[in-house]
Design a protein around this motif. Structure first.
Motif, short mmCIF file in Angstrom:
data_model
loop_
_atom_site.label_atom_id
_atom_site.label_comp_id
_atom_site.label_asym_id
_atom_site.label_seq_id
_atom_site.Cartn_x
_atom_site.Cartn_y
_atom_site.Cartn_z
N LYS A 344 -4.66 -16.19 -10.91
CA LYS A 344 -4.17 -14.81 -10.91
C LYS A 344 -4.97 -13.96 -9.93
O LYS A 344 -4.39 -13.15 -9.17
N GLN A 345 -6.30 -14.11 -9.92
CA GLN A 345 -7.14 -13.36 -9.00
C GLN A 345 -6.83 -13.73 -7.55
O GLN A 345 -6.76 -12.86 -6.67
N LEU A 346 -6.63 -15.01 -7.30
CA LEU A 346 -6.32 -15.47 -5.95
C LEU A 346 -5.00 -14.88 -5.47
O LEU A 346 -4.90 -14.39 -4.33
N ILE A 347 -3.97 -14.91 -6.32
CA ILE A 347 -2.66 -14.38 -5.93
C ILE A 347 -2.74 -12.88 -5.65
O ILE A 347 -2.15 -12.38 -4.69
N THR A 348 -3.48 -12.15 -6.47
CA THR A 348 -3.64 -10.71 -6.24
C THR A 348 -4.32 -10.46 -4.90
O THR A 348 -3.92 -9.57 -4.14
N PHE A 349 -5.34 -11.25 -4.61
CA PHE A 349 -6.03 -11.14 -3.32
C PHE A 349 -5.08 -11.41 -2.16
O PHE A 349 -5.02 -10.64 -1.19
N LEU A 350 -4.31 -12.48 -2.26
CA LEU A 350 -3.38 -12.83 -1.18
C LEU A 350 -2.29 -11.77 -1.03
O LEU A 350 -1.89 -11.41 0.08
N ASP A 351 -1.80 -11.26 -2.16
CA ASP A 351 -0.80 -10.20 -2.14
C ASP A 351 -1.29 -8.98 -1.35
O ASP A 351 -0.57 -8.40 -0.56
N VAL A 354 -3.56 -10.71 2.55
CA VAL A 354 -3.12 -11.75 3.51
C VAL A 354 -1.61 -11.72 3.73
O VAL A 354 -1.16 -11.74 4.87
N PHE A 355 -0.87 -11.66 2.65
CA PHE A 355 0.59 -11.66 2.75
C PHE A 355 1.14 -10.32 2.28
O PHE A 355 2.14 -10.26 1.55
N ALA A 356 0.51 -9.25 2.68
CA ALA A 356 0.79 -7.93 2.13
C ALA A 356 2.23 -7.45 2.41
O ALA A 356 2.76 -6.63 1.65
N ASN A 357 2.85 -7.94 3.45
CA ASN A 357 4.19 -7.46 3.81
C ASN A 357 5.31 -8.32 3.23
O ASN A 357 6.48 -8.13 3.56
N GLN A 358 4.98 -9.27 2.36
CA GLN A 358 6.03 -10.13 1.80
C GLN A 358 6.39 -9.70 0.38
O GLN A 358 5.59 -9.15 -0.33
#
Length: 358
Positions: A344-351, A354-358
């Motif tokens: 969950k922490q990893l996905i929040t970080f990526l959201d 890293v992949f903020a526009n998706q």
């Protein structure tokens, strides 16, 4: 002209952290020459650094050959340094510092170093550190020369040329990697088995990433680790395999740095690649080995772009086990750091980063 010598043997992460000493010295003493003594394998991360006037390389022959080492000591003494800051503080650098003849000699307090140095410091154990102990301990060594830093929150940097960056863009284009898409660099292996998250667990997280995002995953590895790459891919889903470009491989560390600078973020084992990505300003999510100090190496931790997880985040009692025992049984201890604990922490970080526009 006065000269200062900063000594930092050992690994890339250590060398990058110690470039801060050179930068602070140049800010406060712009007319003083700052020399940086490192191992030759770390040269690529220091090249082009405007705060280092001269890079002095400690070659393998200096360690293996007593005559070569003696000649090296004579070269150091001829420089007539005004101050030596020994960050490494082991026998060979004790000797280098002592024979330098510098009137100011600074390092860390150990029972066998008192006669070598004029100023000694104990390692920081600040529980509220935001810079990380790896940084705080280095800044301590500046105190005899700089009582108060003008810019205490400086971060290590890697300096690339426009030509190197353009060459990296051309390299990715030739390999059909779209630099307009998010590119995630994955540090699949640490510097050894004791610093490498189990590949089946890592593959599990890459499968989750591939299911949720559109982009490209590059792998950081060296040729001798090709079998490990094959092993990792065998554990990845078909969806993950379509976005992992294991064939995109850089032939040198400097070319890797140029490609890394074009990535959107870094995820994987904490180590040299972690510190290189931070020094290039990339968002960073690192997996710490159970025996490594997170307080030491999760640097600048108030920045949400710099995140990391350690088994102690989920099992605080693990820190009651001595470091040597955690390292000795590292494979068994790693098994307790299951992906479910931090997905969950990893996905929040990526959201967010890293992949903020998706």
């Amino acid at each position: 002209m006065k000269k200062f010598l900063v000594i930092q043997q050992k690994m890339i992460g250590d060398v990058l952290a110690s470039t801060l000493l050179c930068e602070h010295l140049k800010h406060h003493f712009p007319k003083v020459e700052v020399h940086f003594l490192i191992h030759s394998n770390a040269l690529p991360v220091v090249q082009g650094n405007p705060f280092v006037d001269r890079i002095r390389l400690f070659e393998p022959e200096h360690r293996k050959n007593k005559i070569a080492f003696f000649r090296f000591l004579r070269e150091i003494r001829k420089e007539k340094y005004s101050a030596v800051l020994d960050v490494y503080g082991k026998l060979e650098t004790n000797l280098i510092t002592f024979f330098s003849g510098a009137p100011i000699r600074i390092s860390y307090e150990k029972w066998y170093t008192k006669f070598v140095y004029t100023h000694l410091f104990r390692y920081s154990s600040n529980p509220e550190t935001t810079l990380g102990w790896a940084i705080e301990n280095r800044l301590l060594l500046l105190q005899p020369l700089i009582p108060k830093l003008e810019h205490p929150n400086l971060e290590p940097k890697i300096h690339l040329t426009e030509v190197e960056i353009q060459t990296a863009k051309d390299f990715l284009k030739d390999n059909k990697v779209d630099v307009n898409q998010p590119i995630l660099m994955v540090g699949m292996l640490g510097s050894g088995p004791s610093k490498s998250y189990p590949l089946d667990y890592l593959a599990d997280t890459l499968n989750v990433i591939a299911e949720q995002y559109e982009g490209i995953i590059l792998l950081n590895y060296i040729p001798s680790q090709k079998d490990e790459v094959t092993k990792l891919l065998s554990k990845c889903s078909e969806t993950a395999k379509t976005i992992i470009r294991e064939d995109v491989f850089c032939s040198s560390l400097r070319s890797f740095l140029s490609v890394l600078s074009l990535c959107s973020g870094y995820y994987g084992n904490e180590g040299g690649a972690t510190n290189m990505s931070k020094a290039l300003g990339l968002p960073n999510f690192s997996i710490f080995a159970p025996w490594i100090s997170k307080k030491g190496w999760l640097t600048y931790n108030t920045n949400p772009k710099n995140q990391g997880i350690h088994l102690s985040d989920f099992e605080t009692s693990i820190l009651n086990i001595p470091k040597k025992e955690r390292k000795k049984d590292v494979l068994a201890v790693y098994q307790r750091l299951k992906p479910e604990l931090f997905k969950k922490q990893l996905i929040t970080f990526l959201d967010n980063h890293v992949f903020a526009n998706q």
